[in-house]
Design a protein around this motif. Structure first.
Motif, short mmCIF file in Angstrom:
data_model
loop_
_atom_site.label_atom_id
_atom_site.label_comp_id
_atom_site.label_asym_id
_atom_site.label_seq_id
_atom_site.Cartn_x
_atom_site.Cartn_y
_atom_site.Cartn_z
N THR A 1 0.85 -1.18 0.00
CA THR A 1 0.00 0.00 0.00
C THR A 1 0.89 1.24 0.00
O THR A 1 2.11 1.14 0.16
N GLN A 2 0.26 2.40 -0.14
CA GLN A 2 1.04 3.64 -0.14
C GLN A 2 1.65 3.93 1.23
O GLN A 2 2.52 4.78 1.36
N PHE A 3 1.18 3.20 2.28
CA PHE A 3 1.73 3.40 3.62
C PHE A 3 2.72 2.31 3.99
O PHE A 3 3.21 2.25 5.11
N GLY A 4 3.03 1.44 3.02
CA GLY A 4 3.95 0.34 3.28
C GLY A 4 3.22 -0.99 3.22
O GLY A 4 1.99 -1.04 3.12
N PRO A 5 3.95 -2.11 3.29
CA PRO A 5 3.32 -3.44 3.20
C PRO A 5 2.50 -3.76 4.45
O PRO A 5 2.86 -3.37 5.56
N ILE A 6 1.38 -4.44 4.25
CA ILE A 6 0.56 -4.89 5.37
C ILE A 6 0.31 -6.39 5.20
O ILE A 6 0.39 -6.93 4.10
N LYS A 7 0.02 -7.07 6.31
CA LYS A 7 -0.24 -8.50 6.28
C LYS A 7 -1.72 -8.72 6.57
O LYS A 7 -2.22 -8.33 7.63
N VAL A 8 -2.40 -9.31 5.61
CA VAL A 8 -3.86 -9.49 5.70
C VAL A 8 -4.18 -10.96 5.90
O VAL A 8 -3.55 -11.85 5.31
N GLN A 9 -5.17 -11.23 6.75
CA GLN A 9 -5.60 -12.60 7.05
C GLN A 9 -6.77 -12.95 6.13
O GLN A 9 -7.86 -12.40 6.25
N VAL A 10 -6.53 -13.87 5.19
CA VAL A 10 -7.55 -14.25 4.21
C VAL A 10 -8.21 -15.57 4.65
O VAL A 10 -7.55 -16.60 4.73
N PRO A 11 -9.52 -15.55 4.93
CA PRO A 11 -10.20 -16.77 5.39
C PRO A 11 -10.43 -17.77 4.26
O PRO A 11 -10.47 -17.39 3.09
N ARG A 12 -10.59 -19.06 4.64
CA ARG A 12 -10.82 -20.11 3.67
C ARG A 12 -12.06 -20.92 4.07
O ARG A 12 -12.43 -20.96 5.25
#
Length: 392
Positions: free
Chosen positions: A68-79
């Motif tokens: 993102t423009q604010f830096g990398p983020i770690k997102v939790q993607v459900p399955r």
């Protein structure tokens, strides 16, 4: 004030804290959106009884890093257990290939150098694209432009507008160079930028090469050429299209009049001359033009003599149907295209190479032609059959 607002205001005092604050908020927000998306897909809330024995259920999650423009983020993607859930909140996986290549092509087509693009891409995405890689991607633009210059032309245009504009270009040194532009309208009213050329200055030899090329690419008949009256252009056009007519742009003629009369006489003289193209017939227009001669001959005899020398080129448009006369007494249409091109070049102080300028112009021409492919120019749709009858 909410806790969110307080945290945001405190973070604004320090950019690093603000970026970290926004990354945290984005992570939390995206996690909630993804969870809501899975809930909508499954049809029941987490731990809800209606989910028991439903045939599908939640099956943990995996982490995905998003830039993102604010830096990398770690997102939790459900399955889901069946693997049928496909989220739409985040863009699909990939190394920016399609959007990045599109960005490169757009930048290159606007005259940005490959070195400038690779530096910019690195800053935007954090992934390094060498000037060589960018150059390979941008070859797609060059290929399209080359095809544009070589495409087969329509065999007939009712009218063709010719004009030159000047755009900054650097060879060894910086200089404004001429861009020769030809725009045509077919008998069915469809218009297109036929082609363009780049040269240090405007001269009749380049115009001749351009018109000769039109002939080679299939343009057999032109009923009317319109130009500002560049020296020798009428005779040159007759060499390639002997049956064509020639109309001198009346707006350029008015500009010449403006420069040859006193300031105190300008408004009246220009208002009088404007009446020439507003008449309903050739005879009426000739009457108005000769009245203009009589009125100003005593004060500006030199100007009147110059007008009399080119009189046969001033009223040619009256030989065409009245529905299209407002479009063919001047080169205003092509000048509007030139102005559009100049507006788009403003962010660029100069083009670093002729190739970059050619690609920029080519993209503009191709885009213009695509947008107008099925549009009929004002007035032409009413007289298509009449205009077709002008041709063999």
């Amino acid at each position: 004030m909410t806790d969110f607002n307080k945290e945001c205001l405190n973070a604004l005092l320090n950019k690093e804290k603000f970026d970290e604050f926004m990354r945290t908020q984005l992570e939390e927000g995206l996690d909630q959106l993804l969870e809501s998306e899975l809930t909508a897909f499954l049809g029941y809330d987490p731990y809800a009884r209606e989910g028991w024995n439903s045939g599908n259920s939640r099956n943990g999650s995996y982490f995905r890093q998003v830039k993102t423009q604010f830096g990398p983020i770690k997102v939790q993607v459900p399955r889901d257990r069946k693997g049928e859930f496909h989220q739409h909140t985040l863009p699909a996986y990939g190394q920016h290939t399609v959007p990045l290549e599109s960005t490169v092509i757009q930048l290159y087509s606007h005259g940005v150098t490959t070195r400038e693009i690779s530096d910019l891409i690195e800053k935007m995405y954090g992934s390094y694209y060498s000037a060589g890689t960018v150059s390979n991607i941008s070859k797609q633009v060059a290929s399209q432009v080359e095809s544009y210059h070589q495409r087969q032309l329509s065999d007939k245009f009712f009218c063709v507008y010719l004009d030159a504009t000047y755009i900054p270009l650097r060879r060894d040194t910086y200089q404004r160079e001429a861009v020769y532009v030809a725009v045509g309208i077919k008998p069915n009213g469809h218009k297109e930028i036929i082609d363009y050329r780049i040269a240090p200055v405007e001269n009749i030899e380049i115009w001749g090469e351009m018109i000769s090329n039109f002939k080679e690419r299939g343009l057999e008949q032109v009923e009317l050429f319109l130009s500002d009256g560049f020296v020798g252009i009428k005779d040159m056009l007759k060499q390639y299209y002997p049956k064509s007519k020639f109309q001198r742009c009346l707006v350029h003629v008015m500009r010449n009049i403006k420069g040859k009369v006193r300031v105190s006489d300008r408004k009246e003289a220009l208002d009088d001359f404007k009446q020439v193209h507003k008449q309903s017939s050739l005879k009426e227009a000739e009457t108005v033009l000769h009245a203009f001669y009589d009125k100003y001959d005593s004060k500006y005899s030199s100007m009147i003599k110059n007008l009399q020398k080119i009189e046969e080129d001033l009223l040619v448009f009256y030989q065409s149907p009245k529905q299209i006369r407002p479009s063919i007494y001047s080169t205003n249409m092509i000048e509007s295209i030139n102005n559009m091109i100049k507006r788009k070049t403003k962010p660029k102080s100069e083009f670093p190479t002729e190739e970059s300028l050619d690609n920029f112009l080519g993209v503009q021409a191709i885009g213009y032609n695509d947008r107008n492919a099925n549009r009929t120019h004002k007035g032409f749709g009413q007289v298509t059959d009449t205009l077709e009858s002008y041709f063999d």
